[in-house]
Each structure stands twice: as structure tokens, then as C-alpha cells.
Enzyme design. Structure first.
Site, PDB file in Angstrom:
ATOM      1  N   LYS A  91      18.598  19.322  16.347  1.00  0.00           N
ATOM      2  CA  LYS A  91      17.643  18.367  15.764  1.00  0.00           C
ATOM      3  C   LYS A  91      17.928  16.955  16.276  1.00  0.00           C
ATOM      4  CE  LYS A  91      15.656  17.687  11.149  1.00  0.00           C
ATOM      5  NZ  LYS A  91      15.869  18.031   9.719  1.00  0.00           N
ATOM      6  N   CYS A 105      11.751  20.883  11.449  1.00  0.00           N
ATOM      7  CA  CYS A 105      11.286  20.072  10.314  1.00  0.00           C
ATOM      8  C   CYS A 105      10.579  18.800  10.789  1.00  0.00           C
ATOM      9  CB  CYS A 105      12.469  19.773   9.381  1.00  0.00           C
ATOM     10  SG  CYS A 105      11.973  19.437   7.667  1.00  0.00           S
ATOM     11  N   GLU A 151      15.093  26.742   8.675  1.00  0.00           N
ATOM     12  CA  GLU A 151      16.051  25.690   9.010  1.00  0.00           C
ATOM     13  C   GLU A 151      17.357  25.889   8.235  1.00  0.00           C
ATOM     14  OE1 GLU A 151      16.266  20.770   8.861  1.00  0.00           O
ATOM     15  OE2 GLU A 151      14.659  21.833   7.799  1.00  0.00           O
TER      16      GLU A 151
END
Length: 311
Positions: free
Chosen positions: A135, A169, A46
């Protein structure tokens, strides 16, 4: 024609923090190492460019921002990249040079709005940017620096290696976001992260079992001393010396850990993907097939993109 067996790789490394040019050199070296091991799909963590900024507060508490924090954000923005900018094009060239699919987490800057997004970029061996995923929900203080993505980038890619897709994540803790991947038939599930706790490894195993897919989790190794000196002064004093110990891992469709988890060091994890193992795993559980109860449950996600065919 889909390749039945091939090698995938997962990079756990330290970027050159807030320095996108030097980080590109690091990326190239890891791609080269992976190519030497015949890796066909390589996954980076990430926000590897310009770093997941663990320990930095950007001069913010509720109700107040500092000038120093704004300057820090500007420095972070300057070292972030555009999805189709020159840095991205270099990575695409390397994907072609080494005949490899590459996935890399970046902080993506929107030059029109000036917002930043936590993004996965996907590249093909043809030297093309296949697409991206932003995200959906930055976690806690991440909301200071990253905007929210939307359903239009909840995407998967139909490639010669199978269907590739993933979440970033703590998106992986969102059951309906995971379901969006399963509904698309994801076979190789990518999970770049900044979470280095033991519980994250358990989550990777759970997702592999739930989706009956291969899971590749990639994290960075970050120490306070890895930050440039002027940034070390801004790190929260109560943070440990090792800000991220890694924990990268590769898991099979039945939850067997094939490589890792790797802690407290840099490294390249590799494992063989065998599509027959996905079929074997589906015998007794298929979340969108024979184990689904569509007569009871309904699933919908807005603005979903079509699965992109890269064959």
C-alpha cells in the site's frame, strides 16, 4: 493461451483475530469451498492476516505513546507474516493443490527493518508467489502501524486468465495510482478494502467503468465480539458493535454488479469473467486508447516494474 471465460470468487469472512495459525485454517476452508465452485481466481480482503485492526488505537494520541500500545503493536507484529515466510508458502501450496490463482491481503513484516506493510500477495496455480503490492499511503491512523510502499510494487501479472493487478482500499481514490493499473492494461482489477460504506460500492462501479475492467472488491466482517477478550478491552468505546459490515462486490466492465454487495454476513461471491465483455466495453471508452489525449496529458510513475508474465 488466455482463458476466455472462467469463474472468479471473492471471500467475505472473519479471520481469527491476531492469530495467524488459526486464520490459515480459515483461509484453507474458503479456498476449498471456492474450488468446489470451480473458482479460478480467489480474492481475500485487506490485511486478512492477522486482521484489519478496526477500533484499536495502539495507545497513541498526538505527542504521546503508551507502553500498552507498544505491547499491542508487538502482538500485531508477531501475528503478521513475511512475504516469503512459512505461512505464505502454505498458501502457495494450496494454490497449487486446488489449481487456483489466489490474492490475499496481509500485514507483511520486514524482518530487517521491523516495519509492517499493508500488502497484497499474489499466488499462481504453480504454487509460486508471483509477487506483491505494498500500500502506497496508509490512511489516517493506519500510519501508526504500516509503512509506505513505493512504485516498485505497482505491479500487474500477465496470466492465462488475463492481466491481474490491483490497489488496496483508499489507494483506489488516488487517480494516478489507478492510472498506473490502466496503463498496464489491467483486465481483472482487485480492490481489497476495509471500507464498508455505501459510497465504496459506488467507487467499485466507477473504477469498472473507468478502466473497462472487471473489479473484485473484498472486505472483512468484523464485530467487537470477534476480538479476543484481552483486545476487546482496548477497543474504542464509541465504536459500533459491527466494526466492518463487509460490502464485498464483483462488477463487470460496464459497471453492472454481478455479485453482492454482501453485508452483515460471511460468504463467497462468484461471477463469470468473459473477456469478450472487456472488448465490447472498450467500444466507446478506453482510458489508455482511443479516449486518451496524449497530445495534452502526460503520465509518469517512478520505479515501475515490468509486467510479469505468468503464462
Amino acid at each position: 493461451m488466455k482463458a476466455k471465460k472462467f469463474i472468479v470468487g471473492c471471500v467475505q469472512a472473519t479471520p481469527s483475530i491476531f492469530n495467524k495459525e488459526k486464520t490459515l485454517d480459515i483461509i484453507y476452508n474458503w479456498i476449498k469451498k471456492a474450488a468446489e465452485q470451480d473458482v479460478k481466481l480467489l480474492v481475500f480482503p485487506e490485511s486478512f492476516i492477522p486482521v484489519y485492526p478496526a477500533g484499536l488505537g495502539f495507545g497513541t494520541v498526538v505527542g504521546s505513546r503508551t507502553e500498552e500500545g507498544r505491547d499491542l503493536f508487538k502482538e500485531y507484529w508477531n501475528n503478521s507474516i513475511e512475504a516469503e515466510g512459512k505461512e505464505s508458502k502454505k498458501i502457495a501450496e494450496w494454490a497449487k493443490e486446488f489449481g487456483m490463482f489466489i490474492s490475499i491481503g496481509v500485514t507483511e513484516k520486514d524482518t530487517v527493518s521491523k516495519s509492517l506493510y499493508c500488502t497484497i500477495l499474489y499466488y499462481s496455480p504453480k504454487g509460486e508467489l508471483m509477487g506483491k503490492h505494498r500500500k502506497l499511503k496508509p490512511t489516517a491512523a493506519e500510519r501508526l502501524i504500516w509503512g509506505e510502499g513505493d512504485g516498485s510494487t505497482l505491479t500487474t501479472f500477465n496470466t492465462e486468465l488475463g492481466k491481474i493487478g490491483g490497489l488496496i482500499c483508499w489507494e483506489n481514490y488516488m487517480p494516478l495510482a489507478r492510472m498506473s493499473m490502466y496503463q498496464k492494461g489491467v483486465e481483472i482489477y482487485l480492490a481489497p478494502t476495509a471500507d464498508c460504506r455505501d459510497s465504496w460500492n459506488s467507487s467499485m462501479i466507477h473504477i469498472a467503468c473507468e478502466g473497462r475492467c472487471y473489479v473484485i472488491g473484498a472486505n472483512q466482517l468484523i464485530r467487537k465480539t470477534d476480538y479476543p477478550e484481552h483486545l476487546q478491552k482496548q477497543l474504542a468505546e464509541d465504536r459500533p458493535e459491527i466494526l466492518s459490515r463487509g460490502g464485498s462486490v464483483i462488477v463487470s466492465p460496464l459497471g453492472k454488479v454481478l455479485a453482492g454487495p454482501l453485508y452483515n454476513e460471511e460468504g463467497l461471491l462468484t461471477a463469470e469473467v468473459d473477456h469478450d465483455e472487456i472488448i465490447r466495453a472498450k467500444m466507446d471508452f478506453d482510458v489508455i486508447g482511443h479516449y486518451a489525449r496524449n497530445d495534452i496529458f502526460e503520465y509518469a510513475a517512478k520505479d515501475q516494474p515490468e509486467i510479469k508474465n505468468q503464462n
